[in-house]
Design a protein around this motif. Sequence first.
Motif, PDB file in Angstrom:
ATOM      1  N   ALA A 113     -23.845  57.652   2.087  1.00  0.00           N
ATOM      2  CA  ALA A 113     -22.757  56.911   2.720  1.00  0.00           C
ATOM      3  C   ALA A 113     -21.434  57.660   2.550  1.00  0.00           C
ATOM      4  N   SER A 114     -20.584  57.569   3.577  1.00  0.00           N
ATOM      5  CA  SER A 114     -19.257  58.192   3.483  1.00  0.00           C
ATOM      6  C   SER A 114     -18.357  57.378   2.554  1.00  0.00           C
ATOM      7  N   ARG A 115     -18.520  56.074   2.570  1.00  0.00           N
ATOM      8  CA  ARG A 115     -17.776  55.174   1.678  1.00  0.00           C
ATOM      9  C   ARG A 115     -18.699  54.023   1.299  1.00  0.00           C
ATOM     10  N   PRO A 116     -18.648  53.587   0.081  1.00  0.00           N
ATOM     11  CA  PRO A 116     -17.928  54.195  -1.054  1.00  0.00           C
ATOM     12  C   PRO A 116     -18.587  55.500  -1.501  1.00  0.00           C
ATOM     13  N   VAL A 117     -17.844  56.262  -2.260  1.00  0.00           N
ATOM     14  CA  VAL A 117     -18.343  57.575  -2.696  1.00  0.00           C
ATOM     15  C   VAL A 117     -19.511  57.385  -3.652  1.00  0.00           C
ATOM     16  N   ASN A 118     -20.350  58.400  -3.672  1.00  0.00           N
ATOM     17  CA  ASN A 118     -21.514  58.430  -4.575  1.00  0.00           C
ATOM     18  C   ASN A 118     -22.508  57.289  -4.295  1.00  0.00           C
ATOM     19  N   HIS A 119     -22.541  56.845  -3.033  1.00  0.00           N
ATOM     20  CA  HIS A 119     -23.472  55.782  -2.629  1.00  0.00           C
ATOM     21  C   HIS A 119     -24.367  56.279  -1.484  1.00  0.00           C
ATOM     22  N   ALA A 120     -25.521  55.671  -1.428  1.00  0.00           N
ATOM     23  CA  ALA A 120     -26.427  55.897  -0.309  1.00  0.00           C
ATOM     24  C   ALA A 120     -26.875  54.525   0.228  1.00  0.00           C
ATOM     25  N   LEU A 121     -27.262  54.513   1.486  1.00  0.00           N
ATOM     26  CA  LEU A 121     -27.717  53.272   2.123  1.00  0.00           C
ATOM     27  C   LEU A 121     -29.211  53.363   2.373  1.00  0.00           C
ATOM     28  N   LEU A 122     -29.937  52.379   1.851  1.00  0.00           N
ATOM     29  CA  LEU A 122     -31.378  52.276   2.119  1.00  0.00           C
ATOM     30  C   LEU A 122     -31.587  51.264   3.239  1.00  0.00           C
ATOM     31  N   THR A 123     -32.269  51.706   4.291  1.00  0.00           N
ATOM     32  CA  THR A 123     -32.625  50.810   5.400  1.00  0.00           C
ATOM     33  C   THR A 123     -34.140  50.658   5.412  1.00  0.00           C
ATOM     34  N   ALA A 124     -34.608  49.417   5.298  1.00  0.00           N
ATOM     35  CA  ALA A 124     -36.046  49.117   5.331  1.00  0.00           C
ATOM     36  C   ALA A 124     -36.349  48.339   6.604  1.00  0.00           C
ATOM     37  N   SER A 125     -37.343  48.783   7.351  1.00  0.00           N
ATOM     38  CA  SER A 125     -37.677  48.157   8.640  1.00  0.00           C
ATOM     39  C   SER A 125     -39.123  47.688   8.628  1.00  0.00           C
ATOM     40  N   ASN A 126     -39.337  46.498   9.200  1.00  0.00           N
ATOM     41  CA  ASN A 126     -40.699  45.986   9.337  1.00  0.00           C
ATOM     42  C   ASN A 126     -41.362  46.720  10.494  1.00  0.00           C
ATOM     43  N   LYS A 127     -42.274  47.610  10.180  1.00  0.00           N
ATOM     44  CA  LYS A 127     -42.915  48.426  11.207  1.00  0.00           C
ATOM     45  C   LYS A 127     -44.199  47.790  11.753  1.00  0.00           C
ATOM     46  N   GLY A 128     -44.563  46.646  11.178  1.00  0.00           N
ATOM     47  CA  GLY A 128     -45.786  45.978  11.623  1.00  0.00           C
ATOM     48  C   GLY A 128     -45.551  45.074  12.826  1.00  0.00           C
ATOM     49  N   SER A 129     -46.609  44.369  13.241  1.00  0.00           N
ATOM     50  CA  SER A 129     -46.527  43.436  14.369  1.00  0.00           C
ATOM     51  C   SER A 129     -46.429  41.989  13.919  1.00  0.00           C
ATOM     52  N   ASP A 130     -46.440  41.764  12.601  1.00  0.00           N
ATOM     53  CA  ASP A 130     -46.364  40.413  12.048  1.00  0.00           C
ATOM     54  C   ASP A 130     -45.152  40.287  11.126  1.00  0.00           C
ATOM     55  N   PRO A 131     -44.559  39.101  11.054  1.00  0.00           N
ATOM     56  CA  PRO A 131     -43.469  38.892  10.096  1.00  0.00           C
ATOM     57  C   PRO A 131     -44.015  38.876   8.670  1.00  0.00           C
ATOM     58  N   CYS A 132     -43.141  39.144   7.724  1.00  0.00           N
ATOM     59  CA  CYS A 132     -43.542  39.079   6.319  1.00  0.00           C
ATOM     60  C   CYS A 132     -42.359  38.581   5.504  1.00  0.00           C
ATOM     61  N   LEU A 133     -42.652  38.028   4.340  1.00  0.00           N
ATOM     62  CA  LEU A 133     -41.615  37.474   3.475  1.00  0.00           C
ATOM     63  C   LEU A 133     -41.108  38.571   2.541  1.00  0.00           C
ATOM     64  N   LEU A 134     -39.824  38.912   2.702  1.00  0.00           N
ATOM     65  CA  LEU A 134     -39.235  39.994   1.921  1.00  0.00           C
ATOM     66  C   LEU A 134     -38.642  39.445   0.632  1.00  0.00           C
ATOM     67  N   SER A 135     -39.085  40.007  -0.485  1.00  0.00           N
ATOM     68  CA  SER A 135     -38.516  39.645  -1.779  1.00  0.00           C
ATOM     69  C   SER A 135     -37.222  40.436  -1.954  1.00  0.00           C
ATOM     70  N   ALA A 136     -36.103  39.742  -2.015  1.00  0.00           N
ATOM     71  CA  ALA A 136     -34.801  40.413  -1.980  1.00  0.00           C
ATOM     72  C   ALA A 136     -34.435  41.096  -3.282  1.00  0.00           C
ATOM     73  N   ASN A 137     -34.950  40.609  -4.411  1.00  0.00           N
ATOM     74  CA  ASN A 137     -34.421  41.037  -5.712  1.00  0.00           C
ATOM     75  C   ASN A 137     -35.366  41.893  -6.548  1.00  0.00           C
ATOM     76  N   GLU A 138     -36.475  42.322  -5.982  1.00  0.00           N
ATOM     77  CA  GLU A 138     -37.452  43.069  -6.790  1.00  0.00           C
ATOM     78  C   GLU A 138     -37.552  44.543  -6.401  1.00  0.00           C
TER      79      GLU A 138
END
Length: 224
Positions: free
Chosen positions: A109-134
Amino acid sequence: MAHTARSRRTTAALAALSLGILAALTACNGDAENDAAAPGTHASPSATRADKGTNTPSSAGPSDSGSGTGKSSGSPSTPPSSKPGSDDGQDGGVGMCETADLSYNVTVASRPVNHALLTASNKGSDPCLLSANELVITIPGLDGAAEHMGPDGKDWILEPGQNAYAGIMFSRADTAGGKSADKMEVALTASESPTTVPINDGPVTVNDGQVTSFFGTAEDALTY
């Protein structure tokens, strides 16, 4: 002549008597016929009430007569409830997202410094329940996984093609030195095998790893 006159008077008297008797009999017969006809021509009070009763409503309630109308006016049937999730980590019939169900992209990431952005995408054809904190982020060659930072997120159903975002801090500005890294390992839970993801726009110098929970926007993920 006198005998003839008496005979005529006698005959006339007999004739008159006969007419009287006939009239009396006729009157008696008429009365008898009227008496015989009375039950048929004059309805009794009880019969009249019975006839009227056939046209009056029954004393039974609405549910006794016209039951179809009574049922249709009732409340509609409750629709069947959805099936509860089974005890294998499902919620409402939607399975938990597994690490292999998603695709990942990590970009500095350009801002804030020393950060990166992780993008996770559901690549399947079905919905799934994403655990936000694990979420587990590990830099190969460094001891341990990145620590949690920021508030806890909320689990949510990740639809096919939908994204979730997490912010990663890979270096503290006040910490000198570190290890150069151009990739990291990502797992949705500690019990799963991680997948290796390259760091776009890397390499980066890593001396202290921290990661947020999953959020619905990149802006929220890079706030911490």
